[in-house]
Design a protein around this motif. Structure first.
Motif, PDB file in Angstrom:
ATOM      1  N   GLY A 356     -12.355 -23.534 -10.036  1.00 34.80           N
ATOM      2  CA  GLY A 356     -11.324 -23.646 -10.904  1.00 34.80           C
ATOM      3  C   GLY A 356     -11.300 -22.284 -12.349  1.00 34.80           C
ATOM      4  O   GLY A 356     -13.024 -22.348 -12.396  1.00 34.80           O
ATOM      5  N   ASP A 454      -8.667 -20.817  -5.032  1.00 35.79           N
ATOM      6  CA  ASP A 454      -8.354 -21.926  -4.724  1.00 35.79           C
ATOM      7  C   ASP A 454      -9.855 -22.767  -3.796  1.00 35.79           C
ATOM      8  O   ASP A 454     -10.845 -21.710  -3.468  1.00 35.79           O
ATOM      9  CB  ASP A 454      -7.028 -21.796  -3.103  1.00 35.79           C
ATOM     10  CG  ASP A 454      -7.429 -20.529  -2.811  1.00 35.79           C
ATOM     11  OD1 ASP A 454      -8.344 -20.184  -2.537  1.00 35.79           O
ATOM     12  OD2 ASP A 454      -6.525 -20.591  -2.095  1.00 35.79           O
ATOM     13  N   GLN A 482      -9.220 -27.169  -8.322  1.00 31.51           N
ATOM     14  CA  GLN A 482      -8.467 -27.596  -9.737  1.00 31.51           C
ATOM     15  C   GLN A 482      -7.611 -27.237 -10.909  1.00 31.51           C
ATOM     16  O   GLN A 482      -8.544 -25.812 -10.696  1.00 31.51           O
ATOM     17  CB  GLN A 482      -9.933 -29.158 -10.066  1.00 31.51           C
ATOM     18  CG  GLN A 482     -10.979 -28.671 -11.242  1.00 31.51           C
ATOM     19  CD  GLN A 482     -11.449 -29.618 -11.388  1.00 31.51           C
ATOM     20  OE1 GLN A 482     -12.312 -30.489 -10.994  1.00 31.51           O
ATOM     21  NE2 GLN A 482     -11.403 -30.253 -12.396  1.00 31.51           N
ATOM     22  N   ARG A 483      -6.997 -27.914 -11.130  1.00 31.34           N
ATOM     23  CA  ARG A 483      -6.330 -27.337 -12.514  1.00 31.34           C
ATOM     24  C   ARG A 483      -6.077 -28.551 -13.352  1.00 31.34           C
ATOM     25  O   ARG A 483      -5.883 -29.830 -12.777  1.00 31.34           O
ATOM     26  CB  ARG A 483      -5.386 -26.612 -11.888  1.00 31.34           C
ATOM     27  CG  ARG A 483      -5.574 -25.467 -11.491  1.00 31.34           C
ATOM     28  CD  ARG A 483      -5.945 -24.204 -12.153  1.00 31.34           C
ATOM     29  NE  ARG A 483      -6.153 -22.894 -10.958  1.00 31.34           N
ATOM     30  CZ  ARG A 483      -6.341 -22.571  -9.884  1.00 31.34           C
ATOM     31  NH1 ARG A 483      -7.577 -23.631  -9.867  1.00 31.34           N
ATOM     32  NH2 ARG A 483      -6.547 -21.888  -9.308  1.00 31.34           N
ATOM     33  N   LEU A 538      -5.088 -31.594 -11.608  1.00 30.50           N
ATOM     34  CA  LEU A 538      -4.073 -31.144  -9.839  1.00 30.50           C
ATOM     35  C   LEU A 538      -5.788 -31.144  -8.891  1.00 30.50           C
ATOM     36  O   LEU A 538      -6.390 -29.985  -8.943  1.00 30.50           O
ATOM     37  CB  LEU A 538      -3.694 -30.214 -10.064  1.00 30.50           C
ATOM     38  CG  LEU A 538      -1.891 -29.760 -10.644  1.00 30.50           C
ATOM     39  CD1 LEU A 538      -1.594 -29.296 -10.375  1.00 30.50           C
ATOM     40  CD2 LEU A 538      -1.439 -31.312 -10.689  1.00 30.50           C
ATOM     41  N   TYR A 539      -5.764 -31.736  -8.323  1.00 26.11           N
ATOM     42  CA  TYR A 539      -6.860 -31.392  -6.618  1.00 26.11           C
ATOM     43  C   TYR A 539      -6.445 -30.920  -5.536  1.00 26.11           C
ATOM     44  O   TYR A 539      -5.483 -31.281  -4.603  1.00 26.11           O
ATOM     45  CB  TYR A 539      -7.703 -32.790  -7.107  1.00 26.11           C
ATOM     46  CG  TYR A 539      -8.560 -33.042  -8.432  1.00 26.11           C
ATOM     47  CD1 TYR A 539      -9.473 -32.669  -8.675  1.00 26.11           C
ATOM     48  CD2 TYR A 539      -7.900 -33.500  -9.330  1.00 26.11           C
ATOM     49  CE1 TYR A 539     -10.094 -32.975  -9.563  1.00 26.11           C
ATOM     50  CE2 TYR A 539      -8.088 -34.079 -10.195  1.00 26.11           C
ATOM     51  CZ  TYR A 539      -8.962 -33.811 -11.171  1.00 26.11           C
ATOM     52  OH  TYR A 539      -9.473 -33.894 -12.190  1.00 26.11           O
ATOM     53  N   GLU A 540      -7.373 -29.854  -5.398  1.00 23.52           N
ATOM     54  CA  GLU A 540      -7.207 -29.308  -2.945  1.00 23.52           C
ATOM     55  C   GLU A 540      -8.757 -29.798  -2.739  1.00 23.52           C
ATOM     56  O   GLU A 540      -9.528 -28.723  -3.202  1.00 23.52           O
ATOM     57  CB  GLU A 540      -6.844 -27.975  -3.009  1.00 23.52           C
ATOM     58  CG  GLU A 540      -6.830 -27.448  -2.086  1.00 23.52           C
ATOM     59  CD  GLU A 540      -6.331 -25.806  -2.353  1.00 23.52           C
ATOM     60  OE1 GLU A 540      -5.105 -25.668  -2.401  1.00 23.52           O
ATOM     61  OE2 GLU A 540      -7.140 -25.663  -2.525  1.00 23.52           O
ATOM     62  N   LEU A 573      -2.803 -27.210  -4.084  1.00 30.50           N
ATOM     63  CA  LEU A 573      -3.097 -27.964  -5.666  1.00 30.50           C
ATOM     64  C   LEU A 573      -1.622 -27.549  -6.090  1.00 30.50           C
ATOM     65  O   LEU A 573      -0.690 -28.642  -6.232  1.00 30.50           O
ATOM     66  CB  LEU A 573      -3.765 -26.256  -6.139  1.00 30.50           C
ATOM     67  CG  LEU A 573      -4.912 -26.054  -6.483  1.00 30.50           C
ATOM     68  CD1 LEU A 573      -5.511 -25.406  -6.789  1.00 30.50           C
ATOM     69  CD2 LEU A 573      -5.907 -27.793  -7.408  1.00 30.50           C
ATOM     70  N   SER A 576      -0.378 -31.360  -4.978  1.00 25.51           N
ATOM     71  CA  SER A 576      -0.573 -32.271  -5.387  1.00 25.51           C
ATOM     72  C   SER A 576      -0.114 -32.348  -6.929  1.00 25.51           C
ATOM     73  O   SER A 576       0.228 -33.026  -7.296  1.00 25.51           O
ATOM     74  CB  SER A 576      -2.136 -31.218  -6.003  1.00 25.51           C
ATOM     75  OG  SER A 576      -3.188 -32.828  -6.943  1.00 25.51           O
ATOM     76  N   THR A 595       0.267 -23.209 -10.794  1.00 26.32           N
ATOM     77  CA  THR A 595      -0.068 -23.171  -9.115  1.00 26.32           C
ATOM     78  C   THR A 595       0.373 -22.232  -8.459  1.00 26.32           C
ATOM     79  O   THR A 595       2.040 -21.918  -8.731  1.00 26.32           O
ATOM     80  CB  THR A 595      -0.124 -24.803  -9.025  1.00 26.32           C
ATOM     81  OG1 THR A 595       1.249 -24.609  -8.055  1.00 26.32           O
ATOM     82  CG2 THR A 595      -0.647 -25.536  -8.817  1.00 26.32           C
TER      83      THR A 595
END
Length: 597
Positions: A356, A454, A482-483, A538-540, A573, A576, A595
């Motif tokens: 990130g 990402d 993440q963000r 926010l999680y990927e 993301l 999420s 995102t």
């Protein structure tokens, strides 16, 4: 400097010298501004004072008795603020809020209102009598005593006067930070010993009491407002101080430009930096102890100075242990993503990468991971630049490039220290990546970060660094992108219906778009009228399955990896973020800003 109102009235023969003396005596006894007392004694009319004030300050005037204010605009500024500064909000157009005030040069008031409301402030001038009457009309619960009026007026007078011995304390300490006017220089204790630092002219300037007090106010206010960074920025004609709160920069105050070097010197002394070196960047650390509700508390400031065209810019990162979220269930992970992540960090070997941009919470996620797997049976080694928080039971190493202690050198040493878990602050080059990958294949759990957009593109990034595809496929077990987005303030949240087509365009399924009602913050004192309070992640999370390993081995692109990962259930993301919009945790605007679909 503006001419005094009394001198203007005398010059235009609106009053006599005798009337001026009477008004001054009345002002001394009753308080308030001179113009207010002249009107009260009947020597001049209210309209004359307003016209002269407009001429004196060079801003438009307004007759408040002929102006009806929208109640929605009145709500933008609390009653106590209106009373304190003697101002009345008039109208709002776009991002500009027009206010009527008795003293349009009162930058303390304008800075504070700009921070409080988030709008640009456009002043117009009105007489004190008209402003007081308007405040009593639109804020009926507020009563303005002559004592309060006198105190406000005298406070502004003190704030605008510079004596021969230097600026008043109010000039420095009240600019947008009135709640901390009573702060004394001794309220903040710098824990490092400063006696061994030489004190030349700059040092003496930096130790002057008003400068010490101003710097303390800036530090303490940042803590109270929940800021993550403080920016002190010199420009050609102004000095600007901004706070980053929940990821957004807010202009807080504009101290006099002549204090630029003194403020910088004071901060350098506190951070034990070389105050005579103005040509090169420097990094340091300030640790202070203060009392919060009677409880002693310590906090660190990471200090970075950078030479710019008009002086040194100083940025301080606040490091508050009490705000470090080590409970992974509260970071914002979706339940299925958290299960995958926890399974990966509990493995005995392999690599887990968190990616990130800067300021997206990667360090917090890594520290939370370490906290979960930190047991007396494990040897955890970390190499960080810089070490942000001290973790009990963890061997933390501060990377120092200047002496050759970089991430690669630290990693090599770690492998001779019998580690179970290795944390590498950041993988920046081929050498560090190669050692980390080999450590993961030798039976160590390696945690690290990368700067990618990402999770799938992280694989391509490692290959571009020079790592062979078979090594990436064998070593990497999980990648988490993440963000951070701002939370909706829980105190003032309200429904914010969005048309279903807009929700579908953002990524919601058509069947969900008709049932989802996003939330927004109305704005209140708790969130400084921004509608946001705090942030959520926010999680990927992309778990490297056998099918994904096969694709990596054949050199598949990031797009192909992404499609396969989504087919296997990866929450992106954007997805999420949309889940958090559906749950009322954040706004659609925040998710769209951070995102892509």
């Amino acid at each position: 400097m503006p001419v005094r109102i009394g001198e203007l009235l005398l010059k235009e023969k609106r009053i006599t010298p005798d009337q001026l003396q009477q008004a001054l005596k009345h002002q001394k006894a009753s308080g308030g501004k001179l113009g207010f007392n002249l009107v009260k004694l009947g020597f001049v009319k209210d309209e004359e004072i307003t016209a002269l004030l407009s001429k004196q300050y060079g801003v438009p005037s307004i007759n408040l008795t002929q102006f009806e204010i929208d109640p929605a605009v009145v709500k933008l500024i609390p009653a106590d603020t209106a009373q304190k500064y003697q101002i009345v909000p008039l109208s709002r157009a776009g991002a500009t809020l027009t206010i009527a005030m008795t003293d349009p040069t009162n930058v303390f008031a304008m800075d504070d209102i700009k921070f409080m409301t988030g709008y640009n402030v456009e002043p117009v001038v009105a007489s004190e009598a008209a402003v007081i009457e308007a405040i009593q009309k639109y804020y009926p619960a507020t009563t303005i005593s002559r004592t309060a009026s006198s105190a406000t007026a005298s406070g502004r007078t003190a704030a605008s006067v510079t004596t021969a011995s230097g600026p008043s304390t109010l000039e420095l300490a009240t600019r947008g930070l009135e709640e901390l006017q009573s702060l004394e220089a001794g309220d903040v204790e710098v824990l490092e010993d400063l006696e061994e630092i030489s004190a030349d002219a700059l040092a003496r300037q930096g130790e002057e009491a008003p400068v010490v007090r101003l710097v303390n106010v800036v530090l303490m206010s940042a803590i109270q407002k929940g800021a993550s960074d403080i920016h002190i920025e010199p420009y050609e004609k102004e000095l600007r101080i901004r706070y980053r709160i929940d990821g957004i920069l807010y202009n807080i105050m504009n101290p006099p430009l002549k204090f630029r070097d003194a403020i910088t010197s004071r901060l350098k002394i506190m951070a034990k930096l070389d105050i005579s070196e103005k040509r090169l960047p420097q990094d340091g650390r300030i640790k202070i102890r203060f009392s919060e509700s009677g409880i002693p508390k310590e906090i660190d400031f990471r200090v970075s100075s950078l030479p710019t065209l008009f002086g040194e810019k100083v940025v301080m990162r606040l490091l508050d242990k009490d705000k470090l979220m080590l409970d992974m269930t509260k970071l914002g992970f979706e339940s299925e993503s958290l299960v995958k992540f926890e399974a990966a960090i509990l493995r005995p070997w392999g690599m887990v990468l968190v990616t990130g941009p800067t300021g997206s919470g990667k360090t917090n996620t890594l520290y939370s991971s370490i906290s979960k797997i930190n047991t007396p049976e494990t040897n955890i080694m970390t190499a960080e630049d810089p070490v942000e928080f001290n973790l009990a039971g963890v061997n933390q190493v501060q990377v120092k490039e200047s002496i050759g202690l970089n991430f690669a050198a630290a990693l090599r040493s770690f492998l001779r220290q019998d580690p179970n878990i290795i944390l590498v602050g950041e993988i920046r080059d081929f050498e560090t990546a190669e050692i980390a990958v080999k450590a993961a294949l030798r039976g160590h759990l390696v945690l690290s970060t990368l700067h990618t957009n990402d999770a799938p593109s992280t694989v391509s990034r490692l290959m571009n660094m020079g790592i062979e595809p078979f090594l990436v496929a064998s070593s990497v077990h999980l990648i988490c992108a993440q963000r951070l987005v701002r939370r909706v303030c829980s105190n003032c949240q309200e429904p914010n219906p969005v048309p279903p087509p807009a929700l579908v365009q953002a990524g919601f399924l058509p069947e969900d778009a008709h049932t989802v009602t996003p939330m927004k913050g109305r704005g209140c004192d708790r969130c400084n009228m921004t509608g946001h309070k705090g942030r959520v992640g926010l999680y990927e999370v992309m778990e490297v399955s056998e099918e994904l390993r096969e694709l990596i081995l054949v050199g598949a692109s990031g797009l192909e990896l992404r499609r396969k990962a989504v087919d296997e259930g990866m929450i992106t993301l954007r997805q999420s973020g949309l889940r958090k919009v559906k749950g009322g945790m954040t706004t659609l605007e925040e998710v769209v800003r951070e995102t892509v679909k």
